[in-house]
Design a protein around this motif. Structure first.
Motif, PDB file in Angstrom:
ATOM      1  N   THR A   2       0.829  -1.198   0.000  1.00 21.42           N
ATOM      2  CA  THR A   2       0.000   0.000   0.000  1.00 21.42           C
ATOM      3  C   THR A   2       0.871   1.258   0.000  1.00 21.42           C
ATOM      4  N   ASP A   3       0.252   2.350  -0.440  1.00 16.58           N
ATOM      5  CA  ASP A   3       0.959   3.629  -0.447  1.00 16.58           C
ATOM      6  C   ASP A   3       1.320   4.054   0.970  1.00 16.58           C
ATOM      7  N   ALA A   4       0.431   3.782   1.922  1.00 20.48           N
ATOM      8  CA  ALA A   4       0.691   4.154   3.314  1.00 20.48           C
ATOM      9  C   ALA A   4       1.917   3.423   3.841  1.00 20.48           C
ATOM     10  N   LEU A   5       2.029   2.159   3.515  1.00 24.66           N
ATOM     11  CA  LEU A   5       3.181   1.376   3.978  1.00 24.66           C
ATOM     12  C   LEU A   5       4.467   1.858   3.308  1.00 24.66           C
ATOM     13  N   GLN A   6       4.409   2.180   2.035  1.00 21.55           N
ATOM     14  CA  GLN A   6       5.581   2.705   1.341  1.00 21.55           C
ATOM     15  C   GLN A   6       6.021   4.036   1.935  1.00 21.55           C
ATOM     16  N   LEU A   7       5.065   4.888   2.246  1.00 19.82           N
ATOM     17  CA  LEU A   7       5.363   6.179   2.856  1.00 19.82           C
ATOM     18  C   LEU A   7       5.996   5.978   4.231  1.00 19.82           C
ATOM     19  N   LEU A   8       5.485   5.009   4.972  1.00 22.23           N
ATOM     20  CA  LEU A   8       6.034   4.690   6.290  1.00 22.23           C
ATOM     21  C   LEU A   8       7.460   4.167   6.172  1.00 22.23           C
ATOM     22  N   GLN A   9       7.713   3.328   5.178  1.00 17.14           N
ATOM     23  CA  GLN A   9       9.064   2.788   4.975  1.00 17.14           C
ATOM     24  C   GLN A   9      10.043   3.899   4.606  1.00 17.14           C
ATOM     25  N   GLN A  10       9.624   4.811   3.758  1.00 26.45           N
ATOM     26  CA  GLN A  10      10.494   5.928   3.380  1.00 26.45           C
ATOM     27  C   GLN A  10      10.795   6.812   4.583  1.00 26.45           C
ATOM     28  N   THR A  11       9.772   7.066   5.387  1.00 27.27           N
ATOM     29  CA  THR A  11       9.954   7.888   6.580  1.00 27.27           C
ATOM     30  C   THR A  11      10.866   7.184   7.572  1.00 27.27           C
ATOM     31  N   ALA A  12      10.705   5.867   7.716  1.00 23.16           N
ATOM     32  CA  ALA A  12      11.566   5.096   8.620  1.00 23.16           C
ATOM     33  C   ALA A  12      13.017   5.174   8.176  1.00 23.16           C
ATOM     34  N   THR A  13      13.239   5.125   6.893  1.00 20.65           N
ATOM     35  CA  THR A  13      14.599   5.225   6.362  1.00 20.65           C
ATOM     36  C   THR A  13      15.198   6.588   6.673  1.00 20.65           C
ATOM     37  N   LEU A  14      14.418   7.640   6.456  1.00 21.25           N
ATOM     38  CA  LEU A  14      14.908   8.993   6.748  1.00 21.25           C
ATOM     39  C   LEU A  14      15.200   9.162   8.236  1.00 21.25           C
ATOM     40  N   LEU A  15      14.321   8.624   9.082  1.00 21.16           N
ATOM     41  CA  LEU A  15      14.553   8.714  10.524  1.00 21.16           C
ATOM     42  C   LEU A  15      15.827   7.986  10.913  1.00 21.16           C
ATOM     43  N   GLN A  16      16.036   6.816  10.326  1.00 24.72           N
ATOM     44  CA  GLN A  16      17.233   6.044  10.644  1.00 24.72           C
ATOM     45  C   GLN A  16      18.490   6.776  10.165  1.00 24.72           C
ATOM     46  N   GLN A  17      18.413   7.440   9.019  1.00 22.79           N
ATOM     47  CA  GLN A  17      19.554   8.210   8.529  1.00 22.79           C
ATOM     48  C   GLN A  17      19.867   9.379   9.451  1.00 22.79           C
ATOM     49  N   GLU A  18      18.848   9.889  10.140  1.00 22.01           N
ATOM     50  CA  GLU A  18      19.036  10.975  11.096  1.00 22.01           C
ATOM     51  C   GLU A  18      19.514  10.453  12.449  1.00 22.01           C
ATOM     52  N   GLY A  19      19.638   9.134  12.571  1.00 23.06           N
ATOM     53  CA  GLY A  19      20.097   8.547  13.820  1.00 23.06           C
ATOM     54  C   GLY A  19      18.988   8.355  14.834  1.00 23.06           C
ATOM     55  N   LYS A  20      17.750   8.380  14.397  1.00 15.75           N
ATOM     56  CA  LYS A  20      16.610   8.228  15.298  1.00 15.75           C
ATOM     57  C   LYS A  20      15.983   6.852  15.105  1.00 15.75           C
ATOM     58  N   THR A  21      15.446   6.313  16.185  1.00 14.83           N
ATOM     59  CA  THR A  21      14.746   5.037  16.123  1.00 14.83           C
ATOM     60  C   THR A  21      13.298   5.305  15.733  1.00 14.83           C
ATOM     61  N   PRO A  22      12.831   4.727  14.632  1.00 14.07           N
ATOM     62  CA  PRO A  22      11.455   4.966  14.203  1.00 14.07           C
ATOM     63  C   PRO A  22      10.456   4.516  15.272  1.00 14.07           C
ATOM     64  N   SER A  23       9.497   5.379  15.559  1.00 11.54           N
ATOM     65  CA  SER A  23       8.449   5.063  16.526  1.00 11.54           C
ATOM     66  C   SER A  23       7.140   5.648  16.020  1.00 11.54           C
ATOM     67  N   LEU A  24       6.050   5.210  16.614  1.00 10.81           N
ATOM     68  CA  LEU A  24       4.746   5.706  16.192  1.00 10.81           C
ATOM     69  C   LEU A  24       4.651   7.214  16.372  1.00 10.81           C
ATOM     70  N   ALA A  25       5.210   7.729  17.463  1.00 13.29           N
ATOM     71  CA  ALA A  25       5.166   9.175  17.700  1.00 13.29           C
ATOM     72  C   ALA A  25       5.922   9.943  16.617  1.00 13.29           C
ATOM     73  N   LEU A  26       7.098   9.446  16.232  1.00 15.89           N
ATOM     74  CA  LEU A  26       7.858  10.119  15.169  1.00 15.89           C
ATOM     75  C   LEU A  26       7.136  10.027  13.832  1.00 15.89           C
ATOM     76  N   PHE A  27       6.534   8.865  13.561  1.00 13.79           N
ATOM     77  CA  PHE A  27       5.772   8.725  12.318  1.00 13.79           C
ATOM     78  C   PHE A  27       4.595   9.697  12.306  1.00 13.79           C
ATOM     79  N   ARG A  28       3.905   9.816  13.436  1.00  9.79           N
ATOM     80  CA  ARG A  28       2.755  10.721  13.514  1.00  9.79           C
ATOM     81  C   ARG A  28       3.178  12.158  13.257  1.00  9.79           C
ATOM     82  N   SER A  29       4.314  12.553  13.826  1.00 13.99           N
ATOM     83  CA  SER A  29       4.748  13.938  13.628  1.00 13.99           C
ATOM     84  C   SER A  29       5.222  14.180  12.200  1.00 13.99           C
ATOM     85  N   ARG A  30       5.890  13.212  11.602  1.00 13.36           N
ATOM     86  CA  ARG A  30       6.403  13.391  10.239  1.00 13.36           C
ATOM     87  C   ARG A  30       5.317  13.281   9.178  1.00 13.36           C
TER      88      ARG A  30
END
Length: 96
Positions: A2-30
């Motif tokens: 799904t598009d939502a899952l792809q968007l979540l995966q892209q956001t998780a990758t960006l968060l990881q590149q920033e040195g952050k652990t992906p979490s629901l709160a970070l996903f909600r804010s992004r």
């Protein structure tokens, strides 16, 4: 996928590149405004069961642009103004 899952995966990758652990709160804010809360939570649950990070090429990831002062004279001018202001403030604060 799904598009939502792809968007979540892209956001998780960006968060990881920033040195952050992906979490629901970070996903909600992004992803605020991009996904409905129900879609976000469903995609998050699916992603959590099998965390996959999207492949983002360096050209796709946003690179922060540092503020660069190119002229050395400009730096010297700014420094002189700051020093003058500091001197003025110190003169005001000195007991007489």
């Amino acid at each position: 996928m799904t598009d939502a899952l792809q968007l979540l995966q892209q956001t998780a990758t960006l968060l990881q590149q920033e040195g952050k652990t992906p979490s629901l709160a970070l996903f909600r804010s992004r992803l605020a405004g991009k996904l409905a809360p129900q879609q976000l939570f469903a995609a998050y649950q699916q992603w959590r069961s099998n965390p996959v990070y999207a492949d983002i090429s360096p050209s796709q990831s946003p690179q922060p642009q540092p503020a660069v002062i190119t002229n050395a004279d400009d730096i010297d001018t700014r420094l002189a103004r700051i020093e003058a202001k500091l001197d003025l403030l110190l003169n005001i604060l000195e007991p007489r």
